[in-house]
Design an enzyme around this catalytic site. Structure first.
Site, PDB file in Angstrom:
ATOM      1  N   GLU A 104      -2.511  -6.195   0.803  1.00 26.40           N
ATOM      2  CA  GLU A 104      -1.210  -6.558   1.388  1.00 26.40           C
ATOM      3  C   GLU A 104      -1.160  -8.135   1.591  1.00 26.40           C
ATOM      4  O   GLU A 104      -0.344  -8.595   1.681  1.00 26.40           O
ATOM      5  CB  GLU A 104      -1.004  -5.808   2.833  1.00 26.40           C
ATOM      6  N   ASN A 163      -8.524  -0.075   9.819  1.00 32.91           N
ATOM      7  CA  ASN A 163      -7.566  -1.277   9.981  1.00 32.91           C
ATOM      8  C   ASN A 163      -6.361  -0.834  10.368  1.00 32.91           C
ATOM      9  O   ASN A 163      -5.548  -0.202   9.842  1.00 32.91           O
ATOM     10  CB  ASN A 163      -7.417  -1.543   8.253  1.00 32.91           C
ATOM     11  N   GLY A 221      -1.505   3.709   1.642  1.00 31.98           N
ATOM     12  CA  GLY A 221      -0.537   4.008   2.094  1.00 31.98           C
ATOM     13  C   GLY A 221       0.559   4.804   1.397  1.00 31.98           C
ATOM     14  O   GLY A 221       1.680   5.109   1.996  1.00 31.98           O
ATOM     15  N   HIS A 243      -7.372  -8.533   1.862  1.00 29.48           N
ATOM     16  CA  HIS A 243      -6.613  -7.124   1.604  1.00 29.48           C
ATOM     17  C   HIS A 243      -5.446  -7.219   0.908  1.00 29.48           C
ATOM     18  O   HIS A 243      -4.761  -8.214   0.637  1.00 29.48           O
ATOM     19  CB  HIS A 243      -6.375  -6.655   3.039  1.00 29.48           C
ATOM     20  N   GLU A 263     -10.291  -0.790  -3.125  1.00 33.42           N
ATOM     21  CA  GLU A 263      -9.081  -0.284  -2.425  1.00 33.42           C
ATOM     22  C   GLU A 263      -7.987  -0.186  -3.502  1.00 33.42           C
ATOM     23  O   GLU A 263      -7.237  -1.380  -3.862  1.00 33.42           O
ATOM     24  CB  GLU A 263      -8.472  -0.884  -1.377  1.00 33.42           C
ATOM     25  N   LYS A 304      -3.893  -2.730  10.883  1.00 34.30           N
ATOM     26  CA  LYS A 304      -2.556  -3.397  10.418  1.00 34.30           C
ATOM     27  C   LYS A 304      -1.815  -3.963  11.466  1.00 34.30           C
ATOM     28  O   LYS A 304      -2.189  -4.317  12.477  1.00 34.30           O
ATOM     29  CB  LYS A 304      -1.748  -2.326   9.279  1.00 34.30           C
TER      30      LYS A 304
HETATM   31  P1  PGA Z   1      -4.407   3.773   4.065  1.00 37.57           P
HETATM   32  O1  PGA Z   1      -4.674   2.173   4.097  1.00 37.57           O
HETATM   33  O2  PGA Z   1      -5.617   4.344   4.669  1.00 37.57           O
HETATM   34  O3  PGA Z   1      -3.145   3.733   4.986  1.00 37.57           O
HETATM   35  O4  PGA Z   1      -3.978   3.966   2.527  1.00 37.57           O
HETATM   36  C1  PGA Z   1      -5.891   1.566   3.698  1.00 37.57           C
HETATM   37  C2  PGA Z   1      -5.968   0.142   3.709  1.00 37.57           C
HETATM   38  O5  PGA Z   1      -5.086  -0.410   3.310  1.00 37.57           O
HETATM   39  O6  PGA Z   1      -7.116  -0.551   4.233  1.00 37.57           O
END
Ligand code: PGA
Length: 254
Positions: free
Chosen positions: A97, A9, A173, A95, A167, A11
């Protein structure tokens, strides 16, 4: 034999030019992959650039979001039909976010899944609790509400096409991954929820990815767990070496 599905991903990183570079590196580094299912999800504007590069490879393509209408006056939005036409086979839905910053709800996630399935896209549906929810022992309640909400009115023939990504929000992150035991436990719980809705056979075959600070250093421990069928990778998917290393780890475990 279980499947392992690794999805990157990207982003809001990598415009067309940088995306092309990353896709070229991935293509070179992943030529020997035969068994793991791999895909990358660039930002919308970079999908075409990436598609060009990976078209003759085993690397699949996905989008990070889509809107819950077929078409219309929805300035700034992109439909499932457009996502499919642009060459994507996958679409990430719900997701954390998007839930956090763009008011996505269990209901909008459920509607989006319907539109995605209509266009033969494979939804990658994200579930996960926040830190305060985990600390107040509400992880199972939250994940159950999100899973049941997402799957409302989805029949098993359609549910089979859906990938679930667990997740935990506190691990995204942050560099702080769930321990393999913590992740495996929630994956088992999701499998039980699916067994209740669609039967045991279904639940044994469904794909449940883990996401949240997956890195080359922790990939083996996480992906070795009985109930972890792959990874949704954010930060580490922006680096070709790191992403390729995670894919290679998955390939070895199949
Ligand atoms: P990350 O993100 O690997 O940077 O923790 C995972 C995600 O948001 O799918």
């Amino acid at each position: 034999m279980r499947r392992k599905v690794i999805i990157g991903n990207w982003k809001m990183f990598k415009g067309p030019q940088a995306a092309r570079q990353l896709a070229k590196s991935l293509k070179l580094k992943l030529t020997d992959i035969r068994k793991a299912e791999v895909a990358v999800c660039p930002p919308f504007v970079s999908i075409e650039a990436v598609r060009e590069i990976i078209k003759d490879t085993r690397i699949g393509l996905g989008a990070q979001n889509m809107y819950l209408q077929k078409s219309g006056a929805f300035t700034g939005e992109v439909s499932a039909e457009m996502v499919a036409e642009s060459g994507c086979a996958y679409v990430i839905i719900g997701h954390s976010e998007r839930r956090q910053y763009f008011q996505e709800s269990d209901d909008s996630v459920n509607q989006k899944i319907g539109f995605a399935l209509n266009e033969k896209l494979k939804p990658v549906v994200c579930l996960g609790e926040t830190l305060s929810e985990r600390e107040s022992n509400r992880t199972e309640d939250v994940v159950k509400r999100q899973y049941i909400g997402a799957m409302k009115n989805i029949v098993s023939a359609d549910a089979e096409k859906i990938i679930i990504a667990y997740e935990p929000v506190w691990a995204i992150g942050t560099g702080k991954n769930a321990t393999p035991e913590q992740a495996n436990e929630v994956h088992r719980f999701i499998r039980d929820l699916a067994a209740n809705l669609y039967g045991k056979k279904f639940s044994e075959k469904m794909i449940i990815q883990y996401g949240g600070s997956v890195k080359p250093e922790n990939a083996n421990d996480l992906l070795s767990c009985k109930h972890i069928d792959g990874a949704l990778v954010g930060g580490a998917s922006l680096d070709a070496d790191q992403f390729a290393s995670i894919v290679r780890t998955a390939e070895k475990l199949i």
